[in-house]
Design a protein around this motif. Structure first.
Motif, PDB file in Angstrom:
ATOM      1  N   ARG A   1       0.856  -1.179  -0.077  1.00 55.94           N
ATOM      2  CA  ARG A   1      -0.025   0.157  -0.062  1.00 55.94           C
ATOM      3  C   ARG A   1       0.737   1.281   0.058  1.00 55.94           C
ATOM      4  NH1 ARG A   1      -1.371   4.154   2.364  1.00 55.94           N
ATOM      5  NH2 ARG A   1       0.198   3.767   3.963  1.00 55.94           N
ATOM      6  N   ALA A   2       1.930   1.279   0.695  1.00 55.22           N
ATOM      7  CA  ALA A   2       2.776   2.455   0.786  1.00 55.22           C
ATOM      8  C   ALA A   2       3.312   2.649  -0.442  1.00 55.22           C
ATOM      9  CB  ALA A   2       3.923   2.048   2.008  1.00 55.22           C
ATOM     10  N   SER A   3       3.876   1.431  -1.238  1.00 61.40           N
ATOM     11  CA  SER A   3       4.672   1.649  -2.371  1.00 61.40           C
ATOM     12  C   SER A   3       3.528   2.200  -3.664  1.00 61.40           C
ATOM     13  CB  SER A   3       5.064   0.338  -2.980  1.00 61.40           C
ATOM     14  OG  SER A   3       5.815  -0.246  -2.329  1.00 61.40           O
ATOM     15  N   ALA A   4       2.372   1.922  -3.348  1.00 65.89           N
ATOM     16  CA  ALA A   4       1.094   2.455  -4.273  1.00 65.89           C
ATOM     17  C   ALA A   4       0.892   3.918  -4.162  1.00 65.89           C
ATOM     18  CB  ALA A   4      -0.145   1.655  -4.012  1.00 65.89           C
ATOM     19  N   GLU A   5       1.123   4.297  -2.751  1.00 66.89           N
ATOM     20  CA  GLU A   5       0.879   5.745  -2.258  1.00 66.89           C
ATOM     21  C   GLU A   5       1.881   6.592  -2.830  1.00 66.89           C
ATOM     22  OE1 GLU A   5      -1.393   7.317   1.429  1.00 66.89           O
ATOM     23  OE2 GLU A   5       0.495   6.933   1.532  1.00 66.89           O
ATOM     24  N   LYS A   6       3.106   5.789  -2.923  1.00 68.69           N
ATOM     25  CA  LYS A   6       4.219   6.908  -3.380  1.00 68.69           C
ATOM     26  C   LYS A   6       4.424   6.678  -5.060  1.00 68.69           C
ATOM     27  CE  LYS A   6       6.936   5.751   0.794  1.00 68.69           C
ATOM     28  NZ  LYS A   6       8.159   5.057   1.374  1.00 68.69           N
ATOM     29  N   ALA A   7       3.583   6.033  -5.571  1.00 63.91           N
ATOM     30  CA  ALA A   7       3.653   6.140  -6.937  1.00 63.91           C
ATOM     31  C   ALA A   7       3.464   7.521  -7.768  1.00 63.91           C
ATOM     32  CB  ALA A   7       2.531   5.100  -7.736  1.00 63.91           C
ATOM     33  N   PRO A   8       4.058   7.767  -8.758  1.00 60.41           N
ATOM     34  CA  PRO A   8       3.742   9.203  -9.456  1.00 60.41           C
ATOM     35  C   PRO A   8       2.419   9.262  -9.767  1.00 60.41           C
ATOM     36  CG  PRO A   8       5.783   8.168 -10.397  1.00 60.41           C
ATOM     37  CD  PRO A   8       5.068   7.218  -9.478  1.00 60.41           C
ATOM     38  N   GLY A   9       1.872  10.486  -9.460  1.00 61.14           N
ATOM     39  CA  GLY A   9       0.585  10.881  -9.897  1.00 61.14           C
ATOM     40  C   GLY A   9      -0.558  10.366  -8.551  1.00 61.14           C
ATOM     41  N   ALA A  10       0.023   9.528  -7.499  1.00 54.80           N
ATOM     42  CA  ALA A  10      -0.947   9.212  -6.663  1.00 54.80           C
ATOM     43  C   ALA A  10      -1.248  10.122  -5.469  1.00 54.80           C
ATOM     44  CB  ALA A  10      -0.639   7.767  -6.104  1.00 54.80           C
ATOM     45  N   ALA A  11      -2.509  10.506  -5.195  1.00 54.49           N
ATOM     46  CA  ALA A  11      -2.471  11.393  -3.833  1.00 54.49           C
ATOM     47  C   ALA A  11      -2.377  10.722  -2.738  1.00 54.49           C
ATOM     48  CB  ALA A  11      -3.888  12.026  -4.142  1.00 54.49           C
ATOM     49  N   PHE A  12      -3.250   9.423  -2.533  1.00 61.50           N
ATOM     50  CA  PHE A  12      -3.184   8.573  -1.520  1.00 61.50           C
ATOM     51  C   PHE A  12      -3.588   7.413  -1.517  1.00 61.50           C
ATOM     52  CE2 PHE A  12      -7.451   9.038  -0.271  1.00 61.50           C
ATOM     53  CZ  PHE A  12      -8.065  10.079  -0.838  1.00 61.50           C
ATOM     54  N   ALA A  13      -3.339   6.075  -0.914  1.00 60.54           N
ATOM     55  CA  ALA A  13      -3.852   4.971  -1.075  1.00 60.54           C
ATOM     56  C   ALA A  13      -4.556   4.343   0.180  1.00 60.54           C
ATOM     57  CB  ALA A  13      -2.654   3.948  -1.254  1.00 60.54           C
ATOM     58  N   THR A  14      -5.561   3.779   0.121  1.00 58.24           N
ATOM     59  CA  THR A  14      -6.581   3.254   1.291  1.00 58.24           C
ATOM     60  C   THR A  14      -6.724   1.786   1.108  1.00 58.24           C
ATOM     61  OG1 THR A  14      -7.989   5.385   0.976  1.00 58.24           O
ATOM     62  CG2 THR A  14      -8.525   3.512   2.204  1.00 58.24           C
ATOM     63  N   GLY A  15      -6.216   1.310   2.230  1.00 53.59           N
ATOM     64  CA  GLY A  15      -6.377  -0.210   2.444  1.00 53.59           C
ATOM     65  C   GLY A  15      -7.747  -0.619   2.886  1.00 53.59           C
ATOM     66  N   VAL A  16      -8.316  -1.589   2.015  1.00 54.78           N
ATOM     67  CA  VAL A  16      -9.666  -1.877   2.558  1.00 54.78           C
ATOM     68  C   VAL A  16      -9.890  -3.295   3.132  1.00 54.78           C
ATOM     69  CG1 VAL A  16     -11.940  -2.365   1.475  1.00 54.78           C
ATOM     70  CG2 VAL A  16     -10.356  -0.563   0.472  1.00 54.78           C
ATOM     71  N   VAL A  17     -10.482  -3.490   4.149  1.00 51.23           N
ATOM     72  CA  VAL A  17     -10.694  -4.479   4.649  1.00 51.23           C
ATOM     73  C   VAL A  17     -12.066  -4.936   4.990  1.00 51.23           C
ATOM     74  CG1 VAL A  17     -10.285  -6.063   6.770  1.00 51.23           C
ATOM     75  CG2 VAL A  17      -8.497  -4.311   6.103  1.00 51.23           C
ATOM     76  N   GLU A  18     -12.596  -6.080   4.733  1.00 50.77           N
ATOM     77  CA  GLU A  18     -14.303  -6.169   4.694  1.00 50.77           C
ATOM     78  C   GLU A  18     -14.388  -7.471   5.333  1.00 50.77           C
ATOM     79  OE1 GLU A  18     -15.504  -3.776   0.657  1.00 50.77           O
ATOM     80  OE2 GLU A  18     -14.949  -5.961   0.358  1.00 50.77           O
ATOM     81  N   GLY A  19     -15.742  -7.625   5.597  1.00 55.97           N
ATOM     82  CA  GLY A  19     -16.104  -8.975   6.305  1.00 55.97           C
ATOM     83  C   GLY A  19     -17.403  -8.984   6.863  1.00 55.97           C
ATOM     84  N   PHE A  20     -17.835 -10.197   7.539  1.00 56.45           N
ATOM     85  CA  PHE A  20     -19.386 -10.057   7.940  1.00 56.45           C
ATOM     86  C   PHE A  20     -19.313  -9.336   9.396  1.00 56.45           C
ATOM     87  CE2 PHE A  20     -22.134 -12.423  10.622  1.00 56.45           C
ATOM     88  CZ  PHE A  20     -23.323 -12.104  10.325  1.00 56.45           C
ATOM     89  N   THR A  21     -20.121  -8.747   9.810  1.00 54.47           N
ATOM     90  CA  THR A  21     -20.596  -8.098  11.047  1.00 54.47           C
ATOM     91  C   THR A  21     -21.757  -8.116  11.377  1.00 54.47           C
ATOM     92  OG1 THR A  21     -18.338  -6.859  10.918  1.00 54.47           O
ATOM     93  CG2 THR A  21     -19.726  -6.248  12.422  1.00 54.47           C
ATOM     94  N   ALA A  22     -22.240  -8.890  12.218  1.00 49.08           N
ATOM     95  CA  ALA A  22     -23.776  -8.770  12.679  1.00 49.08           C
ATOM     96  C   ALA A  22     -24.018  -7.601  13.775  1.00 49.08           C
ATOM     97  CB  ALA A  22     -24.036 -10.159  12.984  1.00 49.08           C
ATOM     98  N   ILE A  23     -24.915  -6.998  13.911  1.00 49.68           N
ATOM     99  CA  ILE A  23     -25.271  -6.035  14.753  1.00 49.68           C
ATOM    100  C   ILE A  23     -26.633  -6.128  15.185  1.00 49.68           C
ATOM    101  CG2 ILE A  23     -25.589  -3.403  15.272  1.00 49.68           C
ATOM    102  CD1 ILE A  23     -23.750  -3.060  13.105  1.00 49.68           C
ATOM    103  N   ALA A  24     -27.012  -6.485  16.549  1.00 49.60           N
ATOM    104  CA  ALA A  24     -28.114  -6.536  17.152  1.00 49.60           C
ATOM    105  C   ALA A  24     -28.800  -5.157  17.498  1.00 49.60           C
ATOM    106  CB  ALA A  24     -28.035  -7.667  18.316  1.00 49.60           C
ATOM    107  N   ASP A  25     -30.032  -5.318  17.477  1.00 49.99           N
ATOM    108  CA  ASP A  25     -30.732  -4.101  17.948  1.00 49.99           C
ATOM    109  C   ASP A  25     -30.996  -4.246  19.609  1.00 49.99           C
ATOM    110  OD1 ASP A  25     -33.025  -6.080  18.574  1.00 49.99           O
ATOM    111  OD2 ASP A  25     -34.388  -5.385  17.213  1.00 49.99           O
ATOM    112  N   LYS A  26     -31.602  -3.327  20.261  1.00 51.90           N
ATOM    113  CA  LYS A  26     -31.862  -3.338  21.493  1.00 51.90           C
ATOM    114  C   LYS A  26     -32.564  -4.649  22.005  1.00 51.90           C
ATOM    115  CE  LYS A  26     -31.108   1.653  21.800  1.00 51.90           C
ATOM    116  NZ  LYS A  26     -31.622   2.854  22.644  1.00 51.90           N
TER     117      LYS A  26
END
Length: 842
Positions: free
Chosen positions: A81-106
């Motif tokens: 990710r750091a290498s991608a952010e340093k590439a010419p023309g790159a403003a910034f690079a965001t690392g994305v992590v995704e997965g299942f997350t269950a939320i219960a109501d009250k």
């Protein structure tokens, strides 16, 4: 002629109202179906959509991997990710992590519908993807940010503690922030929880890794330029780089492809709606023009030309069609909205939420059905009426069909019916999906054939009801004679109800049989008392299986986990199980060898063994996901199904090679069998987690039943309008029949038939016609259900035809009720006729 046509439309208000209602309901049926199907389709599309506003180039795992490893996904690390952010023309690079997350109501109930409960990481203090509305970004394992929609539905505020789960164990972090998002999953009713990056990586078992790296270009740098720069800056062959524009296009194609099956099903019902709507409108206007034959002949007698008469009829149809099309469209929008609200209110609903969709295509189709179909429906009978000599037309309202025309019609109907039946039977003998279009074509041809043959079929079938009608005396005998007096009219009236009941019966037979087959498949292979899984059927933490094994009353348990591996020369998934207990938890017939899972000994399902040419005793070379090699021995070949299949391996053999082991489910057997107290103990041991399902066989069956019930309710809702329209068709027919038989009814009253007997006669006639259509519909529906079952049975071994006779009887009772309701107004009108005026009526 123009003024005459308009005056004629307004002069017969009752007839105008009935015709407008027929056209309006036909249009409402079509437009309501289209609104509902488009709304559902749009909701699913949005639930799968992902915004790319802040993504100019996405970096994803490429195809580079070790040749001896079955794992095809290289790691996206922080260094990358750091290498991608340093590439010419790159403003910034965001690392994305995704997965299942269950939320219960009250109240402890799961929010977001399971499959739409997602989690991810919040990047930095100002993540452009998720603008904070309240609070601050999440920091540490005890804080989380949630989307504004979820917070509003559950009543959560910044500072509240919430119950949630990622892979099984219950967590209770504090709501640090509430954010807004244009994420399609959230817009469709899902939930989204965000953690700081380190916490997300740990919870989703991706320490130090990302699922994707999104790079935003600096001002003045195009996506293509940034793509080229990243190609030079990142290691070649280990990652894939794609522009945000290309990702959006790929996503649109992927969503369209994934929805092909659902779209086809919904369009099929829209087509059915169109067919029924067109059929009803054409039938109603044909009867209407036929009733006015004498009136049109009078216009010819006073000097109107054939073209003027035809144009007069078409103008009336245009006025009626335009008014009915607009009102039908509005009614259809209301029907679509009502059906959408009904589905959303059901506990079993898994349909994502979304706005009501009224597309230009829906409006155009509704107007076309209402106006064009009405005008076309009026053109042929109007042209036919204009051709009749005025003297001949004024001498008889009814022109009985000639013997030649009936013979021709019966011949055509017989040929169509035979061809349709042969096509259906031929399609059921074809392998795979090749039989579907043949069966579908055969069903359409057969329905057309039966419709054409309906006048011929009406006499023997209605005659079969004669013994029952005799109970009602003179009224019953007159009702039977009136039912067969004009077979074409009786057939046309009954056909609308026939089509609706054919579809309803066929769907009921197919759904009931498929439900029982899947139910049998789900429970027949299980000896376990309970099956524990996540609500979205994602991976469970191994802690869950250990907690269950330590719970009092549990005598045997086995986790089931999948791991990629290369077995021989092919990629397979190995299913890890507890080799000691799995035999007590399943009942899988063995066709070769013995059911033994221990150490290097494995069992393989018969389909995989057949495809690979494996037999009991064969030694297999295996390369695990960590790259290490070994050998496995086929101890036995078992008969698999869609619930349990594949290569079953002892957990003790597989676990050492898994970097982040997760279980798909846990099978549990208890000392006292499935009891409420035991289930409560298991749920308490797991923290009463709303994200975890603890199901016995009855719960599994109930879950399957709910799915099919939801599907049937949606389809019944789509077809309910067909029955409503059929009721109106019967009302129209009876009303016209009463009008045409005014003299006859007046004479019957004059010679002693009282008003109650007249009412009874009309009601019995209506019931007979409705039951005639019901019998044809149920018969065709069962036949089509059997044919569809033959195709399904080629894929599901446990499929058997199940004919719910009780429901079939209910459908016939419903047909009779339709007849009674449809006869209320015509029967009242017939009974109120003044006998002297009726006798003298021209």
């Amino acid at each position: 002629m123009f003024r005459t046509a308009l005056r004629n439309v307004l002069a017969h208000k009752a007839r105008l109202l009935m015709t407008v209602l027929a056209v309006m309901l036909g249009v409402a049926f079509v437009s309501g179906t289209l609104v509902f199907t488009n709304t559902i389709s749009d909701a699913y599309r949005k639930s799968s959509a992902k915004g790319f506003d802040h993504v100019d180039v996405a970096v994803t795992p490429g195809s580079g991997r070790r040749s001896d490893s079955p794992d095809e996904d290289p790691e996206l690390t922080e260094k990358l990710r750091a290498s991608a952010e340093k590439a010419p023309g790159a403003a910034f690079a965001t690392g994305v992590v995704e997965g299942f997350t269950a939320i219960a109501d009250k109240h402890g109930k799961l929010l977001g519908g399971g499959f739409r409960s997602q989690g991810g990481n919040y990047w930095g203090s100002k993540d452009p993807r998720y603008p904070l509305r309240d609070g601050h970004p999440p920091r540490g394992a005890d804080e989380v940010a949630i989307d504004a929609g979820t917070a509003g539905r559950a009543g959560y505020h910044v500072g509240d503690r919430i119950r949630m789960s990622v892979d099984g164990p219950v967590r209770k972090p504090v709501v640090a922030g509430i954010f807004t998002t244009d994420d399609g999953n959230v817009a469709a009713g899902g939930s989204l929880a965000l953690f700081d990056t380190a916490t997300a990586q740990k919870l989703f078992h991706k320490e130090g890794r990302y699922d994707e790296i999104d790079v935003e270009a600096a001002p003045g740098t195009s996506q293509t330029e940034l793509l080229d720069a990243l190609g030079r800056a990142l290691p070649e062959g280990t990652v894939d780089t794609t522009t945000g524009r290309q990702l959006a296009d790929d996503q649109a194609r992927s969503i369209a492809s994934s929805m092909d099956s659902m779209r086809t099903s919904l369009l099929a019902f829209a087509g059915i709606a169109l067919f029924v709507g067109v059929f009803i409108i054409a039938n109603t206007f044909t009867m209407l023009v036929a009733q006015r034959t004498k009136e049109l002949a009078l216009l010819r007698a006073v000097g109107a030309s054939r073209r003027q008469v035809t144009r007069s009829v078409l103008l009336e149809a245009l006025v009626v069609g335009a008014v009915a099309a607009v009102t039908g469209l509005l009614a259809g929008i209301g029907i679509g909205a009502g059906m959408r609200s009904l589905v959303a209110s059901l506990d079993t609903a898994t349909v994502p939420s979304g706005p009501l969709v009224v597309s230009p295509g829906t409006v155009a189709t509704a107007l076309a059905v209402g106006i064009v179909v009405t005008v076309l429906a009026a053109w042929l009978p109007g042209r036919r009426a204009a051709k009749i000599p005025p003297v001949a037309a004024m001498s008889s309202v009814h022109a009985r069909p000639t013997t030649r025309s009936l013979v021709l019609r019966n011949t055509i109907g017989a040929l169509f019916s035979a061809a349709g039946t042969l096509l259906v039977l031929a399609g059921t003998r074809m392998a795979g999906d090749s039989g579907k279009p043949v069966v579908g074509l055969g069903a359409a041809v057969l329905v057309i054939g039966v419709f054409v043959l309906t006048p011929l079929l009406s006499r023997p079938l209605i005659a079969a009801a004669a013994p029952l009608l005799r109970v009602f005396g003179v009224a019953g005998r007159l009702a039977r004679q009136n039912s067969v007096r004009n077979p074409r009219r009786t057939a046309a009236t009954a056909s609308a109800l026939m089509i609706g009941l054919t579809l309803i019966t066929g769907l009921t037979v197919i759904a009931g049989s498929a439900q029982q087959a899947i139910d049998r498949m789900a429970v027949s292979a299980l000896q376990a008392d309970y099956v524990v899984s996540m609500a979205n059927y994602n991976g469970l933490s191994p802690d869950v299986a250990r907690t269950i094994a330590a719970t009092g009353g549990v005598t045997a348990s086995s986790p089931m986990s999948d791991a990629p591996a290369r077995v021989g020369s092919s990629r397979h998934f190995l299913t890890g199980v507890d080799g000691h207990d799995i035999g007590r938890l399943t009942d899988l017939p063995v066709s070769d060898g013995s059911f033994r899972v221990s150490g290097p000994d494995v069992v393989v399902d018969d389909q995989t063994a057949h495809d690979q040419g494996w037999r009991a005793g064969d030694s297999l070379k295996v390369t695990y996901e960590d790259g290490k090699a070994g050998r496995l021995t086929v101890a036995g070949v078992y008969h698999g199904n869609d619930m349990i299949r594949g290569i079953l391996v002892d957990d003790a053999t597989l676990r050492p090679h898994q970097s982040d082991p997760t279980d798909t489910q846990v099978l549990v057997k208890t000392a006292h069998g499935p009891q409420g107290s035991v289930k409560d103990a298991l749920e308490r041991a797991l923290g009463n987690n709303p994200a975890i399902l603890v199901q016995d066989k009855q719960d599994i069956s109930a879950g399957i039943s709910k799915t099919f019930t939801l599907m049937l309710n949606m389809l019944y809702g789509l077809l309910a309008m067909a029955v409503v329209v059929a009721v109106l068709g019967v009302v129209n027919t009876l009303a016209m029949s009463v009008f045409e038989r005014s003299q006859e009814i007046g004479m019957l009253r004059a010679i002693g038939l009282d008003r109650s007997a007249v009412k009874r006669m009309v009601r019995l006639e209506s019931v007979v016609i409705s039951l005639f259509g019901g019998v044809l519909g149920v018969g065709l529906g069962v036949f089509f259900g059997w044919a569809a079952g033959k195709l399904i049975g080629s894929r599901i071994d446990t499929y058997e035809l199940v004919v719910p006779w009780a429901r079939m009887a209910v459908f016939l009772v419903m047909a009779a009720v339709v007849g009674v309701l449809a006869a209320m107004w015509p029967a009242r009108r017939a009974a109120r006729l003044n006998m002297l005026n009726a006798i003298h009526a021209e």
